[in-house]
Design a protein around this motif. Structure first.
Motif, PDB file in Angstrom:
ATOM      1  N   HIS A 208      -4.087  10.798   5.774  1.00 42.94           N
ATOM      2  CA  HIS A 208      -3.850   9.759   4.762  1.00 42.94           C
ATOM      3  C   HIS A 208      -3.009   8.617   5.340  1.00 42.94           C
ATOM      4  CE1 HIS A 208      -4.313  13.136   1.519  1.00 42.94           C
ATOM      5  NE2 HIS A 208      -5.454  12.834   2.124  1.00 42.94           N
ATOM      6  N   LEU A 209      -2.000   8.963   6.134  1.00 46.28           N
ATOM      7  CA  LEU A 209      -1.181   7.922   6.762  1.00 46.28           C
ATOM      8  C   LEU A 209      -2.004   7.093   7.747  1.00 46.28           C
ATOM      9  CD1 LEU A 209       2.146   9.883   7.454  1.00 46.28           C
ATOM     10  CD2 LEU A 209       1.722   8.164   5.670  1.00 46.28           C
TER      11      LEU A 209
ATOM     12  N   ARG B   2      -4.793  -1.439   6.366  1.00 40.20           N
ATOM     13  CA  ARG B   2      -4.022  -2.678   6.511  1.00 40.20           C
ATOM     14  C   ARG B   2      -4.501  -3.466   7.730  1.00 40.20           C
ATOM     15  NH1 ARG B   2       0.459  -4.333   9.461  1.00 40.20           N
ATOM     16  NH2 ARG B   2       1.740  -5.954   8.449  1.00 40.20           N
TER      17      ARG B   2
ATOM     18  N   ALA C 222      -6.781   8.599  -1.270  1.00 42.08           N
ATOM     19  CA  ALA C 222      -6.071   8.509   0.008  1.00 42.08           C
ATOM     20  C   ALA C 222      -6.951   8.937   1.170  1.00 42.08           C
ATOM     21  CB  ALA C 222      -4.813   9.370  -0.034  1.00 42.08           C
TER      22      ALA C 222
ATOM     23  N   THR D 278       6.352   1.143   8.805  1.00 41.98           N
ATOM     24  CA  THR D 278       6.180   1.662   7.450  1.00 41.98           C
ATOM     25  C   THR D 278       7.553   1.862   6.814  1.00 41.98           C
ATOM     26  OG1 THR D 278       4.134   2.814   8.049  1.00 41.98           O
ATOM     27  CG2 THR D 278       5.233   3.539   6.047  1.00 41.98           C
TER      28      THR D 278
ATOM     29  N   LEU E 151       0.878  -1.172   0.000  1.00 42.17           N
ATOM     30  CA  LEU E 151       0.000   0.000   0.000  1.00 42.17           C
ATOM     31  C   LEU E 151       0.911   1.217   0.000  1.00 42.17           C
ATOM     32  CD1 LEU E 151      -2.828  -0.827   2.590  1.00 42.17           C
ATOM     33  CD2 LEU E 151      -3.093  -0.520   0.129  1.00 42.17           C
TER      34      LEU E 151
ATOM     35  N   ARG F  91       3.225  -1.396   4.184  1.00 42.42           N
ATOM     36  CA  ARG F  91       2.938   0.025   3.937  1.00 42.42           C
ATOM     37  C   ARG F  91       4.215   0.737   3.504  1.00 42.42           C
ATOM     38  NH1 ARG F  91       1.202   2.627   8.911  1.00 42.42           N
ATOM     39  NH2 ARG F  91       2.096   0.874  10.045  1.00 42.42           N
TER      40      ARG F  91
ATOM     41  N   LEU G 204      -3.819   6.406  -2.867  1.00 41.80           N
ATOM     42  CA  LEU G 204      -3.257   5.234  -2.212  1.00 41.80           C
ATOM     43  C   LEU G 204      -3.173   4.172  -3.298  1.00 41.80           C
ATOM     44  CD1 LEU G 204      -2.343   4.127   0.545  1.00 41.80           C
ATOM     45  CD2 LEU G 204      -4.684   3.349   0.918  1.00 41.80           C
TER      46      LEU G 204
ATOM     47  N   GLN H 298      -4.156   4.747   5.703  1.00 41.80           N
ATOM     48  CA  GLN H 298      -3.300   3.697   5.168  1.00 41.80           C
ATOM     49  C   GLN H 298      -3.031   2.625   6.222  1.00 41.80           C
ATOM     50  OE1 GLN H 298       0.757   4.899   4.430  1.00 41.80           O
ATOM     51  NE2 GLN H 298       0.974   3.539   2.668  1.00 41.80           N
ATOM     52  N   ARG H 299      -2.733   3.057   7.444  1.00 39.51           N
ATOM     53  CA  ARG H 299      -2.469   2.110   8.528  1.00 39.51           C
ATOM     54  C   ARG H 299      -3.719   1.317   8.890  1.00 39.51           C
ATOM     55  NH1 ARG H 299      -1.034   4.296  14.456  1.00 39.51           N
ATOM     56  NH2 ARG H 299      -3.285   4.686  14.366  1.00 39.51           N
TER      57      ARG H 299
ATOM     58  N   ASN I 187       1.703   5.291  -0.442  1.00 45.67           N
ATOM     59  CA  ASN I 187       1.200   6.654  -0.346  1.00 45.67           C
ATOM     60  C   ASN I 187       2.390   7.593  -0.504  1.00 45.67           C
ATOM     61  OD1 ASN I 187      -0.505   8.808   0.044  1.00 45.67           O
ATOM     62  ND2 ASN I 187      -0.593   8.605   2.274  1.00 45.67           N
TER      63      ASN I 187
ATOM     64  N   TRP J 106       5.630   4.699   2.411  1.00 45.36           N
ATOM     65  CA  TRP J 106       5.393   6.142   2.283  1.00 45.36           C
ATOM     66  C   TRP J 106       6.553   6.733   1.505  1.00 45.36           C
ATOM     67  CZ3 TRP J 106       6.664  10.730   5.777  1.00 45.36           C
ATOM     68  CH2 TRP J 106       5.938  11.872   5.377  1.00 45.36           C
TER      69      TRP J 106
END
Length: 223
Positions: free
Chosen positions: A114-115, A122, A194, A155, A99, A134, A179, A118-119, A101, A136
């Motif tokens: 967005h982070l 998952r 995202a 990450t 994933l 993940r 994303l 993303q977390r 970003n 970044w």
């Protein structure tokens, strides 16, 4: 006077033979080629079934979400630097679903959101989360905002130029708003927003689960 019909004791009985068995029609034991074909079909069945379910049936309750990248974009063979300014080959990330970003190192409130998404996305995969990493991509030279460090646990953080974002993700101008799902061969194959609502996050999770299900036979957790 009634005469009874006489029967000659020595008269032979007549038997009719219609046909003899055709040796070409008798069952033959399976040949070596037949056994090999049967073994191949047995081994291939789970893969074929998964592909049929994912691409043809598309089960109800698992909504499609995002935009497929067609054709999928291969991972560039380039060297990047991590958060400690150490060189790392981007191709080292192959072997696992990703994933991805992107954002500025300054990472303001929207970037932090967005982070977080993303977390959480998952984590929503539960037992399958170990099959997804993940990543970044820091798209500038700004120092990483220390306030987002807790969101970056587990990450992979790499600094990537706009040229790398263009080559891999195909949209450096708005990569911070996307994303991107990358398959274990390194191909960027799906874009999702995202920033998601709860309903969109569930749809994104369902889409990821479909991808993971379709590759469950050959893709295992870890590189």
């Amino acid at each position: 006077m009634t005469h009874s019909k006489s029967v000659t004791p020595d008269e032979p009985l007549s038997l009719s033979v219609h046909s003899m068995p055709d040796p070409h029609l008798t069952a033959l034991p399976p040949s070596g080629h037949g056994k090999l074909l049967a073994m191949f079909l047995a081994c291939s069945l789970p893969v074929l079934l998964a592909m049929f379910v994912f691409f043809v049936i598309k089960p109800t309750g698992q909504a499609n979400f995002g935009e497929l990248i067609h054709p999928a974009r291969p991972m560039p063979d380039v060297m990047l630097t991590n958060a400690q300014a150490q060189p790392i080959a981007l191709t080292e990330l192959k072997g696992q679903w990703l994933l991805v970003n992107a954002g500025s190192g300054a990472c303001a409130a929207d970037c932090a959101q967005h982070l977080f998404i993303q977390r959480q996305l998952r984590e929503m995969l539960n037992k399958d989360k170990d099959r997804v990493d993940r990543v970044w991509l820091v798209a500038d030279d700004a120092p990483i905002n220390p306030e987002v460090q807790p969101l970056l646990a587990d990450t992979t953080v790499l600094r990537a130029s706009p040229a790398v974002l263009d080559a891999w993700l195909g949209a450096s101008d708005d990569a911070t708003m996307q994303l991107v799902v990358v398959d274990p061969q390194g191909h960027a194959m799906l874009r999702m927003p995202a920033d998601m609502t709860g309903k969109q996050a569930n749809a994104a999770k369902n889409m990821l689960q479909k991808l993971l299900m379709s590759s469950a036979v050959w893709d295992k957790p870890g590189r």
